[in-house]
Design an enzyme around this catalytic site. Structure first.
Site, PDB file in Angstrom:
ATOM      1  CE  LYS A 104      52.846  40.673  53.980  1.00  0.00           C
ATOM      2  NZ  LYS A 104      53.542  41.666  53.002  1.00  0.00           N
TER       3      LYS A 104
HETATM    4  P1  NAD Z   1      45.138  45.243  47.323  1.00  0.00           P
HETATM    5  O1  NAD Z   1      43.999  44.503  48.385  1.00  0.00           O
HETATM    6  O2  NAD Z   1      45.075  46.528  47.610  1.00  0.00           O
HETATM    7  O3  NAD Z   1      44.712  44.689  46.122  1.00  0.00           O
HETATM    8  C1  NAD Z   1      44.540  43.007  45.682  1.00  0.00           C
HETATM    9  C2  NAD Z   1      44.085  43.079  44.258  1.00  0.00           C
HETATM   10  O4  NAD Z   1      44.071  41.586  43.960  1.00  0.00           O
HETATM   11  C3  NAD Z   1      42.554  43.428  44.118  1.00  0.00           C
HETATM   12  O5  NAD Z   1      42.407  44.138  43.099  1.00  0.00           O
HETATM   13  C4  NAD Z   1      41.832  41.958  44.280  1.00  0.00           C
HETATM   14  O6  NAD Z   1      40.671  41.946  43.624  1.00  0.00           O
HETATM   15  C5  NAD Z   1      42.880  41.121  43.454  1.00  0.00           C
HETATM   16  N1  NAD Z   1      42.719  39.580  43.970  1.00  0.00           N
HETATM   17  C6  NAD Z   1      42.277  39.183  45.046  1.00  0.00           C
HETATM   18  N2  NAD Z   1      42.271  37.747  44.700  1.00  0.00           N
HETATM   19  C7  NAD Z   1      42.316  37.374  43.460  1.00  0.00           C
HETATM   20  C8  NAD Z   1      42.314  36.391  42.544  1.00  0.00           C
HETATM   21  N3  NAD Z   1      41.992  35.226  43.100  1.00  0.00           N
HETATM   22  N4  NAD Z   1      42.493  36.567  41.048  1.00  0.00           N
HETATM   23  C9  NAD Z   1      42.779  37.707  40.623  1.00  0.00           C
HETATM   24  N5  NAD Z   1      42.986  38.966  41.268  1.00  0.00           N
HETATM   25  C10 NAD Z   1      42.756  38.602  42.694  1.00  0.00           C
HETATM   26  O7  NAD Z   1      46.593  44.745  47.684  1.00  0.00           O
HETATM   27  P2  NAD Z   1      47.996  45.078  47.284  1.00  0.00           P
HETATM   28  O8  NAD Z   1      48.462  45.816  48.492  1.00  0.00           O
HETATM   29  O9  NAD Z   1      47.686  45.921  45.964  1.00  0.00           O
HETATM   30  O10 NAD Z   1      48.781  44.082  47.161  1.00  0.00           O
HETATM   31  C11 NAD Z   1      48.742  43.066  46.009  1.00  0.00           C
HETATM   32  C12 NAD Z   1      50.036  42.257  46.261  1.00  0.00           C
HETATM   33  O11 NAD Z   1      51.013  43.330  46.121  1.00  0.00           O
HETATM   34  C13 NAD Z   1      50.153  41.273  47.132  1.00  0.00           C
HETATM   35  O12 NAD Z   1      51.171  40.143  46.733  1.00  0.00           O
HETATM   36  C14 NAD Z   1      51.084  42.184  48.330  1.00  0.00           C
HETATM   37  O13 NAD Z   1      51.718  41.388  49.259  1.00  0.00           O
HETATM   38  C15 NAD Z   1      52.074  42.832  47.259  1.00  0.00           C
HETATM   39  N6  NAD Z   1      52.765  43.839  47.759  1.00  0.00           N
HETATM   40  C16 NAD Z   1      52.037  44.952  48.267  1.00  0.00           C
HETATM   41  C17 NAD Z   1      52.850  46.179  48.670  1.00  0.00           C
HETATM   42  C18 NAD Z   1      52.024  47.333  49.115  1.00  0.00           C
HETATM   43  O14 NAD Z   1      52.485  48.408  49.339  1.00  0.00           O
HETATM   44  N7  NAD Z   1      50.724  47.434  49.162  1.00  0.00           N
HETATM   45  C19 NAD Z   1      54.009  46.282  48.865  1.00  0.00           C
HETATM   46  C20 NAD Z   1      54.883  45.069  48.293  1.00  0.00           C
HETATM   47  C21 NAD Z   1      54.092  44.209  47.880  1.00  0.00           C
END
Ligand code: NAD
Length: 452
Positions: free
Chosen positions: A138
């Site tokens: 990561k």
């Molecule tokens: P992203 O940046 O597209 O979205 C993140 C979301 O979380 C946004 O809507 C943001 O406003 C919100 N957010 C941020 N801080 C916040 C807070 N304090 N309170 C409430 N909401 C808040 O990111 P993503 O890719 O959707 O990732 C989200 C989660 O999923 C993370 O934990 C990431 O590690 C995990 N994840 C993502 C993927 C992927 O393929 N993108 C894969 C596995 C896991």
């Protein structure tokens, strides 16, 4: 909560060479709040509990207790006003026993080394759980991407990629999108890396990143893969418990990549999105929010807040909403004791990495709320990243139906393995998921040993 799944094997080979004890011990009432909320500590406690429940040797536990490599890079970038800003970038490579390091790049103002270490280790277990030949990594940069112009983001991303140099590579360490990054970020990374190799090699290094746009060599189905994987977990749970998802109320925290696609796909199946929220605020509508229209609003406004068809609510009201399914898809440690007491759902499906604090998990467990853990629930992303990497390596393009079909079969197979392992060994799904992954890693270490 858990019992011994198999007795420890006799100590030999790798088990005999390491006498180091684990640096992190399970929680005690004496640990400070700061330590208790340290994400790497939380991850280490989970792994240790699972490792002891399934009889992983102390030597293998010690190897996995720390990442293999931790890199911090401070680098300058010229801003649009001509000033130079310094940035701090990270890449943590946890383990590559089963294949190249693999994991997302996060751009967030609270990014830090311990968070990266936790997230990198979860990638190792996620890949091992699915039997995908990848390890775990990561990385990211500590800054708020929303405060920078597009051309500045491009320069920051390219400068960081260049600074990473040979620390990433298509057979060594393969980044992907995460919080604050997207397909565009991956395309800039790929293009920078491609321009750092000889021209005869250029087209063989597309697979330096996954989660690229289709035009840049990405895979159909990657954009929605993590949300789709979350939904496969939910449909398997519904089948097992005889529930029909039509009309079932659900709520999603975070409306980015993972949260918005989960909401879109679940709504299409008839489930009703009654509440959601992001960094800008929370909204609810018991009659249902339309995730497609909400997505268009988020495109324009950058947040779900202000969406006309939803009532503004507080974070506390959000956690107390009347919903059967909760998908946390924002950041880590969002479900603490207060949130766990407030939640009224039957099922928590961890779209985010590490959203449930162990103190919150204990309360949910006592209340009979099932948790489908992150390393299983959000693994659709790494599964389709693997398919993207394979397509690039073979110069192939699979159509969307093929990608979706492969993802569905792999998710169903792994979910069924976790279900059986959990019931056979009387473990939670989190402990069972770690158990399967840890046993695969232990077998690898036992057979290969440690050189010299
Ligand atoms: P992203 O940046 O597209 O979205 C993140 C979301 O979380 C946004 O809507 C943001 O406003 C919100 N957010 C941020 N801080 C916040 C807070 N304090 N309170 C409430 N909401 C808040 O990111 P993503 O890719 O959707 O990732 C989200 C989660 O999923 C993370 O934990 C990431 O590690 C995990 N994840 C993502 C993927 C992927 O393929 N993108 C894969 C596995 C896991």
């Amino acid at each position: 909560m858990s019992k011994q799944a198999s007795s420890p094997q006799p100590s030999h080979g790798v088990d005999a060479v390491i006498a180091e004890s684990l640096p992190l011990q399970p929680t005690s009432d004496t640990v400070s709040v700061l330590e208790r909320d340290n994400l790497f500590r939380v991850a280490s406690m989970q792994v240790k509990e699972a490792a002891e429940a399934v009889g992983i040797s102390p030597a293998v536990q010690a190897i996995l207790a720390q990442p293999k490599n931790e890199l911090i890079i401070n680098f300058p970038v010229r801003m649009s006003d001509g000033e130079y800003h310094m940035f701090k970038g990270y890449r943590v490579q946890h383990n590559n026993l089963l294949g190249p390091f693999k994991g997302g790049m996060r751009f967030h103002h609270e990014a830090n080394l311990d968070e990266m270490k936790a997230l990198a280790s979860w990638m190792t277990y996620k890949s091992a759980l699915h039997d995908i030949p990848f390890g775990g990594a990561k990385g990211g940069i500590k800054f708020d991407p929303r405060s920078y112009a597009k051309e500045e983001l491009e320069r920051i991303t390219r400068r960081f990629t260049h600074a990473l140099g040979a620390n990433i590579g298509p057979e060594w360490d393969i980044p992907a999108p995460d919080v604050g990054t997207n397909e565009q970020t991956m395309v800039w990374m790929m293009d920078t890396y491609m321009n750092s190799v000889g021209s005869w090699e250029k087209n063989s290094v597309h697979r330096i990143v996954t989660g690229k746009s289709i035009a840049a060599g990405g895979s159909y189905g990657r954009r929605e893969a993590t949300g789709q994987g979350v939904v496969h977990c939910i449909t398997e749970w519904a089948l097992e418990h005889g529930h029909n998802l039509d009309g079932v109320p659900f709520m999603v925290q975070g409306f980015g990549n993972v949260g918005s696609f989960t909401a879109r796909i679940l709504s299409k199946m008839g489930a009703v999105l009654v509440g959601t929220g992001d960094a800008g605020g929370y909204i609810a509508n018991p009659e249902g929010l339309n995730p497609h229209k909400l997505g268009e609003h988020v495109e324009r406004a950058g947040t779900v807040a202000g969406y006309g068809n939803g009532r503004t609510i507080s974070r506390e009201e959000f956690f107390a909403l009347d919903a059967d399914i909760f998908v946390p898809a924002a950041l880590e440690l969002e479900i603490g004791p207060e949130e766990a007491k407030a939640l009224r759902c039957k099922l928590v499906v961890e779209g985010a990495n590490g959203p449930t604090h162990p103190d919150g998990e204990r309360i949910l467990h006592d209340r009979g709320v099932q948790i489908i853990p992150d390393i299983l629930a959000n693994s659709g992303g790494v599964v389709v990243s693997y398919y993207e990497w394979l397509q690039n390596k073979r110069s192939e393009r699979w159509d969307r139906a093929e990608v979706q079909d492969r993802l569905e079969r792999r998710m169903q197979r792994t979910i069924s393995q976790v279900r059986q392992y959990a019931s056979r060994n009387d473990l939670t799904w989190r402990m069972a998921s770690y158990g399967i992954a840890l046993e695969r890693l232990q077998t690898g270490y036992r057979e290969r040993g440690i050189w010299p």
